[in-house]
Motif scaffolding. Structure first.
Motif, PDB file in Angstrom:
ATOM      1  N   HIS A 233       0.835  -1.201   0.000  1.00 35.57           N
ATOM      2  CA  HIS A 233       0.000   0.000   0.000  1.00 35.57           C
ATOM      3  C   HIS A 233       0.877   1.263   0.000  1.00 35.57           C
ATOM      4  CE1 HIS A 233      -3.712   2.128   0.802  1.00 35.57           C
ATOM      5  NE2 HIS A 233      -3.063   2.848   1.700  1.00 35.57           N
ATOM      6  N   LEU A 234       1.870   1.272   0.891  1.00 39.18           N
ATOM      7  CA  LEU A 234       2.756   2.445   1.003  1.00 39.18           C
ATOM      8  C   LEU A 234       3.613   2.613  -0.252  1.00 39.18           C
ATOM      9  CD1 LEU A 234       3.787   1.887   4.731  1.00 39.18           C
ATOM     10  CD2 LEU A 234       2.604   3.916   3.855  1.00 39.18           C
ATOM     11  N   LEU A 235       4.099   1.500  -0.807  1.00 37.88           N
ATOM     12  CA  LEU A 235       4.971   1.591  -1.991  1.00 37.88           C
ATOM     13  C   LEU A 235       4.192   1.998  -3.243  1.00 37.88           C
ATOM     14  CD1 LEU A 235       7.452  -1.428  -1.646  1.00 37.88           C
ATOM     15  CD2 LEU A 235       7.872   0.981  -1.110  1.00 37.88           C
ATOM     16  N   VAL A 236       2.979   1.448  -3.391  1.00 35.63           N
ATOM     17  CA  VAL A 236       2.162   1.813  -4.563  1.00 35.63           C
ATOM     18  C   VAL A 236       1.978   3.331  -4.574  1.00 35.63           C
ATOM     19  CG1 VAL A 236      -0.198   1.744  -5.486  1.00 35.63           C
ATOM     20  CG2 VAL A 236       0.959  -0.380  -4.890  1.00 35.63           C
ATOM     21  N   SER A 237       1.701   3.895  -3.419  1.00 34.13           N
ATOM     22  CA  SER A 237       1.460   5.332  -3.329  1.00 34.13           C
ATOM     23  C   SER A 237       2.748   6.116  -3.616  1.00 34.13           C
ATOM     24  CB  SER A 237       0.883   5.623  -1.942  1.00 34.13           C
ATOM     25  OG  SER A 237       1.324   6.825  -1.447  1.00 34.13           O
ATOM     26  N   LYS A 238       3.845   5.684  -3.039  1.00 29.95           N
ATOM     27  CA  LYS A 238       5.132   6.377  -3.272  1.00 29.95           C
ATOM     28  C   LYS A 238       5.536   6.292  -4.744  1.00 29.95           C
ATOM     29  CE  LYS A 238       8.129   7.807  -0.863  1.00 29.95           C
ATOM     30  NZ  LYS A 238       8.394   9.221  -0.542  1.00 29.95           N
ATOM     31  N   PHE A 239       5.447   5.091  -5.324  1.00 23.80           N
ATOM     32  CA  PHE A 239       5.867   4.942  -6.728  1.00 23.80           C
ATOM     33  C   PHE A 239       4.917   5.692  -7.665  1.00 23.80           C
ATOM     34  CE2 PHE A 239       8.277   0.991  -5.367  1.00 23.80           C
ATOM     35  CZ  PHE A 239       9.522   1.544  -5.625  1.00 23.80           C
ATOM     36  N   SER A 240       3.655   5.800  -7.271  1.00 28.88           N
ATOM     37  CA  SER A 240       2.717   6.554  -8.095  1.00 28.88           C
ATOM     38  C   SER A 240       3.156   8.032  -8.146  1.00 28.88           C
ATOM     39  CB  SER A 240       1.315   6.349  -7.530  1.00 28.88           C
ATOM     40  OG  SER A 240       0.536   7.462  -7.766  1.00 28.88           O
ATOM     41  N   ASP A 241       3.676   8.559  -7.036  1.00 28.99           N
ATOM     42  CA  ASP A 241       4.242   9.925  -7.040  1.00 28.99           C
ATOM     43  C   ASP A 241       5.421  10.032  -8.011  1.00 28.99           C
ATOM     44  OD1 ASP A 241       2.489  10.580  -5.034  1.00 28.99           O
ATOM     45  OD2 ASP A 241       3.951  10.378  -3.411  1.00 28.99           O
ATOM     46  N   CYS A 242       6.045   8.900  -8.305  1.00 30.02           N
ATOM     47  CA  CYS A 242       7.205   8.867  -9.214  1.00 30.02           C
ATOM     48  C   CYS A 242       6.774   8.589 -10.654  1.00 30.02           C
ATOM     49  CB  CYS A 242       8.169   7.745  -8.812  1.00 30.02           C
ATOM     50  SG  CYS A 242       8.755   7.798  -7.137  1.00 30.02           S
TER      51      CYS A 242
END
Ligand code: UDP
Length: 249
Positions: free
Chosen positions: A162-171
């Motif tokens: 959940h946390l990584l999907v959100s962070k990578f989406s910012d990228c």
């Protein structure tokens, strides 16, 4: 902290682990060596060690800030990091958001198909056996982990996803799937260990769906170094920009 000790404790495919003066702390040194297909394909990706080390540390720090316990202590150079010494649980935890890789091949689902929910899979971490897919019962019967620990791994893995999907989406990146490993500290705490990098994640450009991860090496797609650099540059930017508690931006 003394980081000068040179006693090599372990050498893996992508990293070396050295002892430090503190028995509870080890120094991890990342290499440029790349392997795929259980070691059958070997090569080098120039600059990979420095990128994976720094990128993994940024992501571990981000996860730690959001309540995921990790082994991360401190980056000591571009390629080296001090981490808590843990006993790695021999279960590789894979989380999938889109179909790819072994999931597509085994189950006949086209690469890139959205999964209706995140899927968590366990693999027995054993090179000689080629890391086979296992069920909870296999893990318990083989003595790899207790049932409650597997539940903990599953819930940590989903939180990390959940946390990584959100962070990578910012990228501007789609997190297709990834593999994580966990370790037990001497007092029995389960913490996230190993690394999170383009070696261990499938990452596609959100717009073009261009592959920007180790699949470029696995599948001889070219521009491998560029892909790793691109992902690292985007993650660095997203991590610098995201406001953290207590830190003004
Ligand atoms: N993965 C990994 N190490 C492994 C096996 C898989 O880091 O030993 C990662 C891989 O990069 C991908 C995810 O776990 O992001 C799922 O891999 P899969 O089971 O599809 O196997 P693969 O196609 O990579 O052999």
């Amino acid at each position: 902290m003394d980081i000068v000790s040179d006693t090599l404790l372990y050498e893996g495919k992508a990293k070396k682990v050295f002892a430090t003066a503190d028995p509870g702390v080890v120094r991890v040194a990342y290499k440029d060596d790349a392997t795929a297909f259980n070691g059958l394909k070997r090569g080098q990706i120039q600059g990979k060690g420095a990128i994976n080390n720094q990128m993994s540390n940024l992501l571990f720090a981000y996860l730690q800030e959001h309540g995921v316990p990790t082994h991360f202590i401190e980056q000591v150079s571009e390629r080296e990091t001090l981490v808590r010494k843990v006993r790695i649980i021999p279960v590789e935890v894979v989380v999938r958001n889109l179909a790819a890789g072994s999931f597509s091949k085994r189950l006949g689902v086209a690469e890139g198909t959205d999964l209706p929910q995140a899927l968590v899979e366990f693999y027995y971490k054993n090179d000689e056996l080629g890391d086979p897919l296992i069920t909870d019962d296999h893990a318990v019967i083989l003595g790899l982990a207790e049932r409650e620990e597997l539940e903990q791994l599953r819930s940590l893995a989903l939180r990390i996803d959940h946390l990584l999907v959100s962070k990578f989406s910012d990228c501007g990146l789609l997190l297709v799937d990834f593999k994580v490993e966990f370790g037990r500290t001497p007092d029995g705490e389960i913490v996230l260990a190993d690394e999170i990098s383009p070696d261990t994640c499938r990452l596609w450009d959100s717009e073009t769906r261009k592959k920007l991860d180790k699949d470029r090496f696995r599948q001889d797609l070219g521009d491998v170094e560029d892909a790793y650099q691109e992902v690292f540059a985007r993650v660095k930017l997203a991590c610098a920009q995201l406001p953290r508690e207590g830190r003004s931006v």
